[in-house]
Design a protein around this motif. Structure first.
Motif, PDB file in Angstrom:
ATOM      1  N   LYS A  28       0.821  -1.217   0.000  1.00  0.00           N
ATOM      2  CA  LYS A  28       0.000   0.000   0.000  1.00  0.00           C
ATOM      3  C   LYS A  28       0.853   1.264   0.000  1.00  0.00           C
ATOM      4  CE  LYS A  28      -3.973  -2.018   2.440  1.00  0.00           C
ATOM      5  NZ  LYS A  28      -4.826  -1.926   3.651  1.00  0.00           N
ATOM      6  N   TYR A  86      -5.564  -2.597  -6.338  1.00  0.00           N
ATOM      7  CA  TYR A  86      -5.726  -1.650  -7.445  1.00  0.00           C
ATOM      8  C   TYR A  86      -7.139  -1.601  -8.028  1.00  0.00           C
ATOM      9  CZ  TYR A  86      -0.691  -1.384  -7.190  1.00  0.00           C
ATOM     10  OH  TYR A  86       0.592  -1.198  -6.738  1.00  0.00           O
ATOM     11  N   ASP A 107      -9.620  -0.217  -6.041  1.00  0.00           N
ATOM     12  CA  ASP A 107     -10.303   0.784  -5.220  1.00  0.00           C
ATOM     13  C   ASP A 107      -9.756   2.172  -5.543  1.00  0.00           C
ATOM     14  OD1 ASP A 107     -12.101  -0.910  -3.536  1.00  0.00           O
ATOM     15  OD2 ASP A 107     -10.197  -1.834  -2.987  1.00  0.00           O
ATOM     16  N   GLU A 108      -9.138   2.841  -4.593  1.00  0.00           N
ATOM     17  CA  GLU A 108      -8.704   4.218  -4.834  1.00  0.00           C
ATOM     18  C   GLU A 108      -7.568   4.310  -5.850  1.00  0.00           C
ATOM     19  OE1 GLU A 108      -6.544   2.716  -1.143  1.00  0.00           O
ATOM     20  OE2 GLU A 108      -8.598   2.675  -1.943  1.00  0.00           O
ATOM     21  N   ASN A 109      -6.821   3.236  -6.046  1.00  0.00           N
ATOM     22  CA  ASN A 109      -5.724   3.254  -7.015  1.00  0.00           C
ATOM     23  C   ASN A 109      -6.139   2.769  -8.397  1.00  0.00           C
ATOM     24  OD1 ASN A 109      -3.738   4.200  -5.209  1.00  0.00           O
ATOM     25  ND2 ASN A 109      -3.429   2.140  -4.389  1.00  0.00           N
ATOM     26  N   LYS A 160      -7.274   2.208 -12.154  1.00  0.00           N
ATOM     27  CA  LYS A 160      -7.276   2.807 -13.485  1.00  0.00           C
ATOM     28  C   LYS A 160      -7.830   1.757 -14.444  1.00  0.00           C
ATOM     29  CE  LYS A 160      -3.249   5.827 -12.791  1.00  0.00           C
ATOM     30  NZ  LYS A 160      -1.863   6.158 -13.259  1.00  0.00           N
ATOM     31  N   LYS A 199     -16.771  -3.543  -7.899  1.00  0.00           N
ATOM     32  CA  LYS A 199     -16.174  -2.283  -7.471  1.00  0.00           C
ATOM     33  C   LYS A 199     -16.104  -1.226  -8.566  1.00  0.00           C
ATOM     34  CE  LYS A 199     -13.314  -4.183  -3.744  1.00  0.00           C
ATOM     35  NZ  LYS A 199     -11.961  -4.216  -3.152  1.00  0.00           N
ATOM     36  N   GLN A 200     -15.963  -1.674  -9.810  1.00  0.00           N
ATOM     37  CA  GLN A 200     -15.771  -0.740 -10.925  1.00  0.00           C
ATOM     38  C   GLN A 200     -16.635  -1.198 -12.111  1.00  0.00           C
ATOM     39  OE1 GLN A 200     -14.058   1.960 -10.444  1.00  0.00           O
ATOM     40  NE2 GLN A 200     -12.888   1.444  -8.593  1.00  0.00           N
TER      41      GLN A 200
END
Length: 234
Positions: A114, A147, A149-151, A153, A184-185
């Motif tokens: 992280k 990768y 969640d907030e990270n 792309k 999540k995305q």
């Protein structure tokens, strides 16, 4: 004469043995020879790993060849706590080629990743490109864990979608990755299902796992059911 650290840890593991759990857990890891499974529950293994990781001579254990499944798990639990990024990567690169089952692979989740998202992503790309199935599985799992969640792309989905493998446990991780990405995305991920960018088995397994997830709405689950690939040979 004082026993070696390998013998000492092995003896400690046998002291924690639960034969009923051994019988149960061995069925979950069918590619692991049952005689190499001691039968130690994960909480007990984590407690032991925390203790032995502080021993001065633990390096001798990490550099040894492991005879038992639980010894590999103790090894993984020790190195995932490493607080130096470069040392962690070296320890992982030494260990991953020895991993021969999904359970040992999946217990690895270094929190240190992280703190180094860019550096970790470079290593993840390298692991995913490996021909070793559990190294590849580990790389995909780390991309899923750190990768989505907030990270996140959208381009990260392109790292995984082209993978074609004959390995069941690699394909299961790809399906898990995309099912989690759907939860999540959704907007970025659902075109990969609509456009059938995965192989047939992985496509359908992704839909199955997403439908089983409590994080995907009923409306989306119904939509995914209509995207299941029914044509044989596709």
């Amino acid at each position: 004469m004082r026993e070696s650290i390998v013998e000492e840890i092995r003896n400690r593991l046998f002291q924690l043995q639960d034969l009923k759990y051994k019988e149960f857990h061995s069925r979950l890891i069918p590619n692991v020879e049952p005689d190499t499974v001691i039968g130690v529950r994960m909480p007990a293994m984590r407690k032991l790993a925390k203790e032995v990781s502080k021993w001065d001579n633990i390096g001798a254990f990490l550099s040894s060849t492991h005879e038992y499944y639980e010894e590999k798990n103790i090894h993984g639990l020790i190195i995932e706590k490493c607080k130096d990024f470069n040392q962690l990567i070296k320890l992982l690169d030494d260990f991953l080629p020895c991993v021969d089952n999904w359970a040992t692979c999946d217990l690895l989740s270094p929190k240190l990743f992280k703190k180094y998202p860019e550096e970790t992503l470079t290593e993840i790309r390298r692991w995913i490109s490996s021909d070793a199935p559990y190294t590849k599985r580990f790389g995909i799992e780390m991309l899923m864990s750190f990768y989505l969640d907030e990270n996140f792309k959208a381009e990260y989905l392109e790292i995984v979608s082209p993978i074609r493998s004959k390995e069941y446990y690699v394909n299961m991780m790809i399906a898990w990755f995309f099912a989690t990405a759907l939860a999540k995305q959704w907007d970025a991920t659902v075109p990969y299902i609509e456009e059938r960018k995965l192989d047939t088995w992985t496509h359908n397994k992704t839909i199955q796992k997403a439908i089983e997830s409590y994080r995907v709405s009923d409306e989306k689950k119904e939509y995914l059911r209509g995207l299941k690939w029914q044509r044989a040979g596709k």
